[in-house]
Structures are given as structure tokens and as C-alpha cells.
Motif scaffolding. Structure first.
Motif, PDB file in Angstrom:
ATOM      1  N   HIS A 153       0.845  -1.187   0.000  1.00 27.90           N
ATOM      2  CA  HIS A 153       0.000   0.000   0.000  1.00 27.90           C
ATOM      3  C   HIS A 153       0.886   1.244   0.000  1.00 27.90           C
ATOM      4  O   HIS A 153       2.025   1.205   0.478  1.00 27.90           O
ATOM      5  CB  HIS A 153      -0.891   0.036   1.248  1.00 27.90           C
ATOM      6  N   GLU A 154       0.363   2.320  -0.503  1.00 30.46           N
ATOM      7  CA  GLU A 154       1.085   3.587  -0.456  1.00 30.46           C
ATOM      8  C   GLU A 154       1.369   3.950   1.001  1.00 30.46           C
ATOM      9  O   GLU A 154       0.484   3.893   1.859  1.00 30.46           O
ATOM     10  CB  GLU A 154       0.252   4.688  -1.115  1.00 30.46           C
ATOM     11  N   LEU A 180      10.646  -1.468 -11.128  1.00 32.62           N
ATOM     12  CA  LEU A 180       9.379  -0.775 -10.907  1.00 32.62           C
ATOM     13  C   LEU A 180       8.199  -1.633 -11.327  1.00 32.62           C
ATOM     14  O   LEU A 180       7.160  -1.658 -10.660  1.00 32.62           O
ATOM     15  CB  LEU A 180       9.381   0.544 -11.691  1.00 32.62           C
ATOM     16  N   GLN A 181       8.350  -2.369 -12.430  1.00 33.03           N
ATOM     17  CA  GLN A 181       7.239  -3.150 -12.969  1.00 33.03           C
ATOM     18  C   GLN A 181       6.843  -4.309 -12.060  1.00 33.03           C
ATOM     19  O   GLN A 181       5.767  -4.881 -12.217  1.00 33.03           O
ATOM     20  CB  GLN A 181       7.600  -3.693 -14.355  1.00 33.03           C
ATOM     21  N   GLN A 182       7.700  -4.687 -11.104  1.00 34.42           N
ATOM     22  CA  GLN A 182       7.402  -5.822 -10.229  1.00 34.42           C
ATOM     23  C   GLN A 182       6.920  -5.410  -8.842  1.00 34.42           C
ATOM     24  O   GLN A 182       6.368  -6.237  -8.114  1.00 34.42           O
ATOM     25  CB  GLN A 182       8.654  -6.692 -10.056  1.00 34.42           C
ATOM     26  N   ARG A 183       7.109  -4.159  -8.465  1.00 32.17           N
ATOM     27  CA  ARG A 183       6.940  -3.778  -7.063  1.00 32.17           C
ATOM     28  C   ARG A 183       5.527  -3.967  -6.544  1.00 32.17           C
ATOM     29  O   ARG A 183       5.333  -4.355  -5.390  1.00 32.17           O
ATOM     30  CB  ARG A 183       7.398  -2.327  -6.860  1.00 32.17           C
ATOM     31  N   ASP A 184       4.523  -3.700  -7.376  1.00 33.68           N
ATOM     32  CA  ASP A 184       3.147  -3.833  -6.913  1.00 33.68           C
ATOM     33  C   ASP A 184       2.669  -5.278  -6.907  1.00 33.68           C
ATOM     34  O   ASP A 184       1.548  -5.555  -6.483  1.00 33.68           O
ATOM     35  CB  ASP A 184       2.208  -2.988  -7.778  1.00 33.68           C
ATOM     36  N   PHE A 185       3.501  -6.199  -7.389  1.00 31.42           N
ATOM     37  CA  PHE A 185       3.100  -7.597  -7.454  1.00 31.42           C
ATOM     38  C   PHE A 185       3.832  -8.461  -6.435  1.00 31.42           C
ATOM     39  O   PHE A 185       3.604  -9.666  -6.358  1.00 31.42           O
ATOM     40  CB  PHE A 185       3.321  -8.140  -8.866  1.00 31.42           C
TER      41      PHE A 185
END
Length: 222
Positions: A153-154, A180-185
Motif C-alpha cells: 500500500h502507499e 518498478l514493474q514488479q513492485r506492486d506484485f
């Protein structure tokens, strides 16, 4: 060092990201010397994963020889899948669909994106002397249950093991070179109060084992 610097320049010039995968043109790769091919493959893995943990020369060479054959293929390396078409080399899997927070039972396991997170209950003597880069041990009685596995979460913060004070998860992922492309996963394993563990990245100081520990929670991923 010069060879590695050149490999990094080649990767910066030619690699692209697409839906969580690293792509590299196969034609460019084929024009490189064998020594440079090996370094480029290692660099692609480092860009994707942030490290080369458990990946040795034999894995890189198997991958390179598959590419030398010129056909399409899929290959499983430690903790990462690689593949190729006649046009591109691919590192990693396509990003999974977004997933919702879920309770992690003890014992039990949950599927979170490409990760399977497992929880085991051990007695302290069973846990002694056993270490693995894919697992972390916690003092179960120091945690507030139930455990949750959720996306970040932010504003998330964690107190990294061995560090003074807390740190933003965002900054920790940047420092760990997580793309960056992996961080939310990436899944976060939490108790009801704190983030305990970010698999492949860092564990929290909370629940560290000591002489008074009786019940051990072992968290692992694959």
C-alpha cells in the motif's frame, strides 16, 4: 570489469519491459561473442530479479546453448523462468492478475501472484541450524494473528531486521533494485500490526528468535 560495463551498456540500449517481462532482441544477442553473451544473460537476470542468487555458470551456459540452437523454448532457472521466440529473449513470467489480501493459516499456504507463500509451525529445537534464502523464522508468540498476505500500500513501512528504525517499503524496494514493474506484485506477509516479510527482499525485526522462543513460525515461498 570493462566487459561487465559493456554488457550493462548493451542491455540498457536494447532491453525493454513488457507486462512484467524483460525482453531482449535475439538478433542483437546472436551477434555478441560467447563471453559477452554470458555476461548479457547474467545482466538480464540481475535487471529482472535484482540479484543472481542460486544462479551459477551451469544455468547460464544451459540457457546460452538453448539460444544458440535458434528455436523457441522455455527453460526454468532457479526462481525464474526464461524463454525465447525467434525474435526475442524473455526473462520472467507475464504479470499475474491483481490479487486481493488473504488470510494465511498456520499451517497453510496461499497463492499470491507468482508466489506461493507457506506457513509452518515448529518448535524452537526443530528450527535451529536450518537456514534457507527462501524462508524466514519468527517467534510466533510475538506476533498478532491472523497473518495476512497482501500487495503493498502507499505509505507502507517496515522495520528491517538489523536496521535502526523503520523504512518506507517503497525506498526498500528501490534500494534492493526491484524493478518498478514488479513492485506492486510482490506479496507482503503481515500480522495484524506490522509487515513481517517481503519475500526475496527483507524481513522485519519483529518476531526475531531468542532464547525464550518456544514456537517458531517458518514462512517460505516458491
Amino acid at each position: 570489469m570493462e566487459l561487465q560495463n559493456r554488457a550493462e551498456r548493451i542491455c540498457r540500449k536494447h532491453l525493454t519491459w513488457q507486462r512484467g517481462q524483460v525482453l531482449f532482441p535475439r538478433e542483437v544477442f546472436g551477434d555478441l561473442s560467447i563471453a559477452m553473451q554470458r555476461r548479457v544473460l547474467r545482466t538480464l537476470l540481475r535487471v529482472y530479479r535484482g540479484h543472481l542468487l542460486r544462479v551459477g555458470f551451469s544455468h547460464i551456459e544451459e540457457w546460452r546453448l538453448q539460444l544458440a540452437e535458434g528455436s523457441s523454448f522455455q527453460l526454468s532457472l532457479p526462481q525464474v523462468a526464461v524463454s525465447a521466440t525467434t525474435e526475442y529473449i524473455f526473462v520472467g513470467d507475464l504479470l499475474a492478475q491483481e490479487w486481493s489480501p488473504m488470510v494465511l493459516q498456520i499451517p497453510g499456504q496461499v497463492k499470491a501472484g507468482h508466489f506461493t507463500i507457506r506457513a509452518e509451525l515448529l518448535l524452537a529445537p526443530q528450527a535451529s541450524g536450518e537456514e534457507s534464502p527462501e524462508s524466514e523464522d519468527f517467534d510466533l508468540d510475538a506476533l498478532t494473528l491472523p497473518l495476512m498476505v497482501r500487495p503493498r500500500h502507499e505509505g507502507d513501512r517496515i522495520q528491517p531486521f538489523g536496521a535502526l528504525g523503520s523504512k518506507k517499503v517503497k525506498d526498500l524496494l528501490i534500494d534492493s533494485h526491484i524493478p518498478l514493474q514488479q513492485r506492486d506484485f510482490l506479496p507482503l506477509v503481515c500480522d495484524q500490526d506490522d509487515i513481517l516479510w517481503i519475500p526475496t527482499v527483507r524481513r522485519s525485526a519483529k518476531g526475531a528468535l531468542d532464547r525464550s522462543t518456544g514456537r517458531v513460525l517458518r514462512l517460505s515461498y516458491h
